[in-house]
Design an enzyme around this catalytic site. Structure first.
Site, PDB file in Angstrom:
ATOM      1  N   GLU A  22      -7.957   7.906 -24.235  1.00  0.00           N
ATOM      2  CA  GLU A  22      -7.911   9.187 -24.949  1.00  0.00           C
ATOM      3  C   GLU A  22      -6.730   9.256 -25.908  1.00  0.00           C
ATOM      4  OE1 GLU A  22      -7.887   8.830 -21.652  1.00  0.00           O
ATOM      5  OE2 GLU A  22      -9.392  10.111 -20.682  1.00  0.00           O
ATOM      6  N   SER A  54      -5.398  22.710 -19.197  1.00  0.00           N
ATOM      7  CA  SER A  54      -5.138  22.906 -20.624  1.00  0.00           C
ATOM      8  C   SER A  54      -5.584  21.653 -21.376  1.00  0.00           C
ATOM      9  CB  SER A  54      -3.643  23.133 -20.844  1.00  0.00           C
ATOM     10  OG  SER A  54      -3.310  22.910 -22.192  1.00  0.00           O
ATOM     11  N   CYS A  83       1.060  18.607 -18.721  1.00  0.00           N
ATOM     12  CA  CYS A  83       2.147  17.753 -19.216  1.00  0.00           C
ATOM     13  C   CYS A  83       2.396  16.540 -18.340  1.00  0.00           C
ATOM     14  CB  CYS A  83       3.460  18.536 -19.256  1.00  0.00           C
ATOM     15  SG  CYS A  83       3.333  20.066 -20.137  1.00  0.00           S
ATOM     16  N   GLU A 119      -0.320   6.630 -18.829  1.00  0.00           N
ATOM     17  CA  GLU A 119      -0.860   7.590 -19.784  1.00  0.00           C
ATOM     18  C   GLU A 119      -0.925   7.005 -21.194  1.00  0.00           C
ATOM     19  OE1 GLU A 119       1.633  10.895 -20.916  1.00  0.00           O
ATOM     20  OE2 GLU A 119      -0.047  12.296 -20.868  1.00  0.00           O
ATOM     21  N   LYS A 165       3.745   7.938 -17.083  1.00  0.00           N
ATOM     22  CA  LYS A 165       3.652   7.925 -18.541  1.00  0.00           C
ATOM     23  C   LYS A 165       3.275   6.540 -19.060  1.00  0.00           C
ATOM     24  CE  LYS A 165       5.095  12.177 -19.527  1.00  0.00           C
ATOM     25  NZ  LYS A 165       4.164  13.149 -20.099  1.00  0.00           N
ATOM     26  N   GLU A 192      -3.425  28.636 -26.502  1.00  0.00           N
ATOM     27  CA  GLU A 192      -4.637  28.344 -25.725  1.00  0.00           C
ATOM     28  C   GLU A 192      -4.798  29.357 -24.589  1.00  0.00           C
ATOM     29  OE1 GLU A 192      -4.692  24.474 -23.887  1.00  0.00           O
ATOM     30  OE2 GLU A 192      -6.705  24.791 -23.046  1.00  0.00           O
ATOM     31  N   CYS A 216      10.145  16.886 -13.609  1.00  0.00           N
ATOM     32  CA  CYS A 216      10.451  15.587 -14.221  1.00  0.00           C
ATOM     33  C   CYS A 216      11.838  15.079 -13.838  1.00  0.00           C
ATOM     34  CB  CYS A 216      10.360  15.680 -15.732  1.00  0.00           C
ATOM     35  SG  CYS A 216       8.753  16.232 -16.280  1.00  0.00           S
ATOM     36  N   GLU A 231      -0.122  25.397 -26.219  1.00  0.00           N
ATOM     37  CA  GLU A 231      -0.592  25.797 -24.896  1.00  0.00           C
ATOM     38  C   GLU A 231      -0.544  27.319 -24.739  1.00  0.00           C
ATOM     39  OE1 GLU A 231      -0.085  22.846 -21.530  1.00  0.00           O
ATOM     40  OE2 GLU A 231       1.366  24.371 -20.966  1.00  0.00           O
TER      41      GLU A 231
END
Lengths: 597, 388
Positions: free
Chosen positions: A378, A331, A311, A373, A370, A287, A527, A284
């Site tokens: 993807e 990102s 994230c 996710e 999560k 990037e 988190c 990142e």
């Protein structure tokens, strides 16, 4: 400006408090505890459950102590006959519309209604059972959140959470009277509505009406299957909260014990999401530098700034729904969990000679999003589903208990190698501002060759629990490769909780804020306040967890992601370079817009 | 106790000598405080049912320091058995507008809203035209006060003042926690006077004829007259304006069909008075206050059915936010059904009465608090009918 002081008596004991204080808070000052259900420190006051009723001399009716401000000369009684009778009635009424199959409930032992029922010794049902059969059909359509209306006591904490903290309003009150219920838009299943799966509603549900989709049995099944190699990864924020559910004091760091427990539970490889957190910083960070170069040197107008972190899967789904026109700002890095999954089934499998087909990757996450996710289309770049099962911190605590492990007596142990090492920069991913701090530690050093100009590497301006934080850092005397950044003042912002993210997004969209880099975490506190963390949550609890995170960072020798030896090793042996071909294939992705309703 | 004989009067609907623009002129020649004092002096109490002294409400609101204040006319007439506001708004709406404008002048509000019950939409067209005319005339007088019309959507709870504000602001119609009261934080959380339709008409009458004229009617605690909506077992159903303070006995003599068993005073949320208490019951704030609903039941009626209907109504119309009301209403309803069927012993009625009393002191708003009125009065007086 100081507020007026108000004198009152609670249970005949005088107390002086500031004007505007509620009776509930005034009583706390005298250590009189008044039970509450709809009240939550993080939320606005509803005053609708009526459990916190108290008697005020001279008043016609009882007062909801959470919603009633004190007044001069007030005389309050928290335990009068009238209060006790009414409070017991209220609890009995709530139980009469509640599906009290406690032994089967995920929240058994952690239920605020159960606690009250127990405190008031409510055994036989005095009133008629009102639970509707159709409410017993649990909505398990979402991979993250289960909604069981038969357990709902209509306190509306979830509704306020979703609206006030998250600016999402996936849950709302609909209908009235006996048909009143907490519903999604048009009563659609949870997976079809604008829900970010953040799980903040779960953290604030007093009963078992909202719980995570549990995958404990699936994980036990995999562990018990001798043909499977079960890899487990642990997210940064789990280690500062897990202890809470296992009888340890708030804010205790349990990293070593947790690793031991995971081995005892039977995982074959115990690895760390912190490893991929460090890796994320390298990807990142590069990037960001690449984007800055394209904008500043190449004058490429197609490159979007500010860059947003990626994230937090709750945040990802939020931007997909609500600000999809700003998706190019996101990102392309996958979250550390998903980077880990993709590498576990490729790099780790190759090095350890495991057939990825027989590998099961389990994540222990402070997060319910999560779970969603890991199932995203993807996230299959290894050729398999990269992460198979996601368990919350709470579920891990439950598994440890099921396994009969005396957690507090465990020896401390270390992670397995090649994807188990981490730095302090990865640990602080668990707190709001942590990704930003970790990124700045690395990016600044890469660009200037010097450490960030903050005492002991602690970038204090990006820490703390303010909803939106801003910071600037000047780049001077840069290395020749980065001459285009000479004299650039990097402007960053941090938001936690989606209602705060919304503020930043609107400011950026309307051109009112110019940042280079923005960190967003869906959950309050980052988190460490995730939807999968131990219940309860409060500002104070999150503060204690944050303190534990930062002290874990301070105690580590390596505190910069680019110094993680295993990260250096994976670049040398496998990924070759940040943003290279392998990284592109395994560690980066793009997201698509979703509908707003 | 001071009691009156039943006397029908004709003030509300009387339009002789009632030039509302002149009334406004007369008010505006006085100071704001003088107008408020007149209203306080008259002893006028709110005609929606709760009976709060109107002048005090105005005084509190006037004393609040705020640039923006509101006058709201509560025309969400939802109490079962009440239909007087509909008639007032249909026949003499200008009197209501005038009352609102006087209030606006007295408290310093520039906007007034009429919150019209959803089911009264048929009045809207006519009412809006008259509002437009009135607004035009106040502009011509250089009096900065504009009236707007808002429609409700059919929920009983939106007649509760704070739920009404929520509804007007575009939110779910749920009562707020009190304090703060509307005089401090009402519509848009600004100081607000919210008065019933009929109250505002009496305001214009008091300003027209003076407080003494108003005080000639009624008793010490219940000044003036009141419009009653008479329904049920009566040959004379309809709307009647009657002086306050009469014994129920005389009312029954005048309106009953000769076989009256009970009168439900004040609608579903009011009290049920059995025949044996007719003579001891005064209709007024010293006895049983009412928003105007008088439902007469003769001996052919089952009081179980009456109570059952009321409870069904409350079960459906509770906003559902607070536990005592949402669940309590359901338990009372299912409870009397269970006793009737024999699934629960008659003694269960005592448990339910206790629950109703908890609702009275523990519910968040007037809806849940008032369910005990019909419940306990019907159970106490017609216990056999409930059980057998």
């Amino acid at each position: 400006m100081s507020k007026y002081l108000v004198n009152l008596k609670i249970n005949n004991i005088p107390v002086t408090v500031e004007e505007g204080t509620t009776i509930l808070d005034a009583a706390k000052k005298l250590n009189f505890s008044i039970p509450t259900l709809c009240y939550h420190e993080d939320l606005s006051v509803a005053g609708n459950c009526r459990v916190c009723l108290v008697e005020v001399s001279g008043a016609r009716n009882l007062a909801a102590s959470c919603a009633t401000p004190v007044s001069e000369g007030m005389e309050v009684f928290t335990n009068s006959k009238n209060v006790r009778t009414s409070r017991k009635h209220v609890v009995e009424l709530l139980l009469s519309e509640h599906n009290a199959d406690c032994t089967k409930c995920f929240k058994n032992g952690h239920c605020e209604l159960q606690d009250l029922a127990s405190a008031y010794r409510i055994g036989d049902h005095v009133f008629i059972d009102l639970v509707k059969p159709k409410d017993k059909v649990i909505d398990i359509s979402s991979p993250s959140i289960c909604k069981d209306d038969s357990k709902c006591i209509r306190c509306q904490r979830c509704v306020r959470t979703c609206a006030e903290l998250q600016a999402v309003s996936a849950l709302a009150v609909c209908h009235k009277g006996d048909h009143q219920r907490i519903s999604t838009f048009l009563g659609k299943p949870m997976h079809e509505v604008v829900c970010t799966n953040c799980g903040q509603c779960i953290n604030r549900c007093p009963t078992g009406a909202l719980t995570e989709r549990s995958y404990i049995e699936e994980v036990w099944e995999a562990i018990n299957d001798l043909g499977k190699h079960v890899v487990v990864q642990t997210a940064p924020a789990v280690r500062v909260a897990l202890g809470e559910d296992l009888g340890m004091e708030l804010g205790t760091r349990v990293t070593g014990k947790m690793v031991s427990a995971l081995r005892h539970v039977g995982f074959d490889s115990v690895l760390d999401t912190d490893f991929t957190a460090d890796l994320t910083i390298l990807e990142e960070g590069n990037e960001l530098l690449r984007r800055l170069k394209k904008v500043l040197v190449d004058k490429d107008e197609t490159v979007a700034l500010p860059m947003f972190t990626s994230c937090s899967p709750g945040w990802i789904k939020y931007i997909e729904h609500m600000f999809s026109e700003q998706l190019p700002n996101l990102s392309t890095c996958k979250s550390p969990q998903q980077m880990f999954g993709a590498l576990a089934k490729t790099y780790y499998a190759q090095r350890k000679n495991i057939n990825p087909k027989n590998m099961v990757v389990v994540s222990i996450m402070p997060c319910t999003a999560k779970k969603f996710e890991s199932g995203r289309p993807e996230m299959r770049d290894s050729g398999y589903q990269d992460v198979d099962y996601v368990l919350t911190t709470r579920e891990l605590a439950m598994m440890i208990k099921q396994a009969g492990i005396d957690f507090s007596k465990l020896d401390e142990d270390g992670y397995d190698t090649i994807m188990g090492d981490s730095t302090g920069a990865a640990v602080i991913f668990g707190s709001t501002g942590g990704v930003m701090e970790a990124a700045l530690r690395t990016v600044y050093e890469v660009v200037t060759g010097r450490e960030v100009p903050f005492t002991n590497l602690n970038i204090v301006p990006v820490r703390g629990m303010e909803g939106v934080k801003e910071a600037r850092i000047m780049l001077k005397d840069v290395k020749p490769d980065f001459s285009y950044l000479e004299g650039v003042e990097v402007s960053v912002a941090i938001a936690h909780g989606l209602s705060n993210a919304k503020k930043i997004m609107e400011a950026v969209r309307d051109g009112k804020a110019t940042y280079h880099f923005v960190e967003v975490m869906a959950c309050p506190g980052g988190c460490l306040g995730g939807g999968g963390q131990p219940i309860p949550t409060s500002p104070d609890i999150r503060k204690k967890r944050a303190e534990a995170i930062y002290s874990e960072d301070e105690g580590l020798i390596r505190r910069k992601s680019h110094e993680n030896p295993e990260v250096l090793q994976i670049y040398k042996e496998f990924l070759i370079e940040p943003l290279g071909h392998k990284s592109h294939d395994l560690l980066h992705t793009h997201y698509k817009p979703r509908k707003r309703y | 106790m001071e009691t009156n004989v039943l006397k029908k009067v004709d003030i509300i609907f009387d339009i002789t000598d009632c030039d509302y623009l002149k009334i406004l002129d007369r008010c505006m020649s006085k100071t704001q405080d003088e107008v408020i004092l007149d209203i306080i002096d008259s002893g006028l109490k709110g005609r929606g049912g709760a009976g709060f002294p109107t002048g005090l409400k105005w005084k509190f609101t006037k004393n609040e320091d705020s640039d923006v204040k509101y006058v709201i006319c509560n025309a969400d007439e939802g109490e079962p058995g009440t239909f007087k506001d509909r008639e007032i708004l249909d026949r003499v709406p200008e009197k209501v507008f005038t009352g609102m404008a006087i209030c606006g002048y007295a408290i310093g509000a520039k906007e007034g809203y009429i919150y019209l019950r959803g089911e009264y939409n048929f009045l809207k067209k006519n009412l809006q035209a008259k509002i437009d005319l009135f607004n035009k005339q106040t502009i011509e007088k250089n009096f900065d006060f504009t009236i707007f019309l808002r429609s409700g959507s059919g929920a009983y709870i939106c007649g509760e003042e704070s739920a009404l504000f929520e509804s007007m602001e575009g939110f779910r119609g749920e009562p707020r926690n009190k304090p703060p009261y509307p005089t401090i934080a009402g519509y848009n959380w600004k100081p607000t006077v919210i008065n019933n339709v009929e109250t505002l008409v009496y305001v214009s009458m008091i300003c027209n004829l003076g407080p003494d004229k108003f005080k000639e009617l009624g008793t010490k605690d219940s000044r003036g007259s009141k419009v009653f909506s008479v329904s049920g077992d009566t040959p004379n159903a309809g709307i009647y304006e009657i002086e306050l303070g009469m014994p129920l006995e005389q009312f029954v003599d005048a309106f009953g069909d000769g076989d009256t068993k009970a009168v439900q005073v004040g609608g579903a949320s009011g009290h049920c008075v059995p025949r044996k208490n007719f003579n001891d019951t005064i209709i007024g704030f010293e006895g049983i206050p009412t928003g105007g609903s008088m439902m007469i039941f003769n001996s052919s009626r089952s009081m179980y059915n009456v109570l059952h209907d009321y409870l069904e109504f409350f079960t459906e119309e509770s906003c559902g936010q607070c536990t005592p009301c949402r669940v309590g209403c359901q338990q009372l309803l299912k409870g009397i059904e269970a006793v009737k069927k024999g699934d629960r012993k008659p003694s269960y009625l005592e448990e339910l009465k206790k629950l109703a009393l908890t609702m009275k002191s523990a519910a968040k708003c007037g809806l849940g608090q008032s369910v005990a009125n019909p419940f306990n009065s019907i159970i106490d007086n017609f216990r056999e009918e409930i059980i057998y």
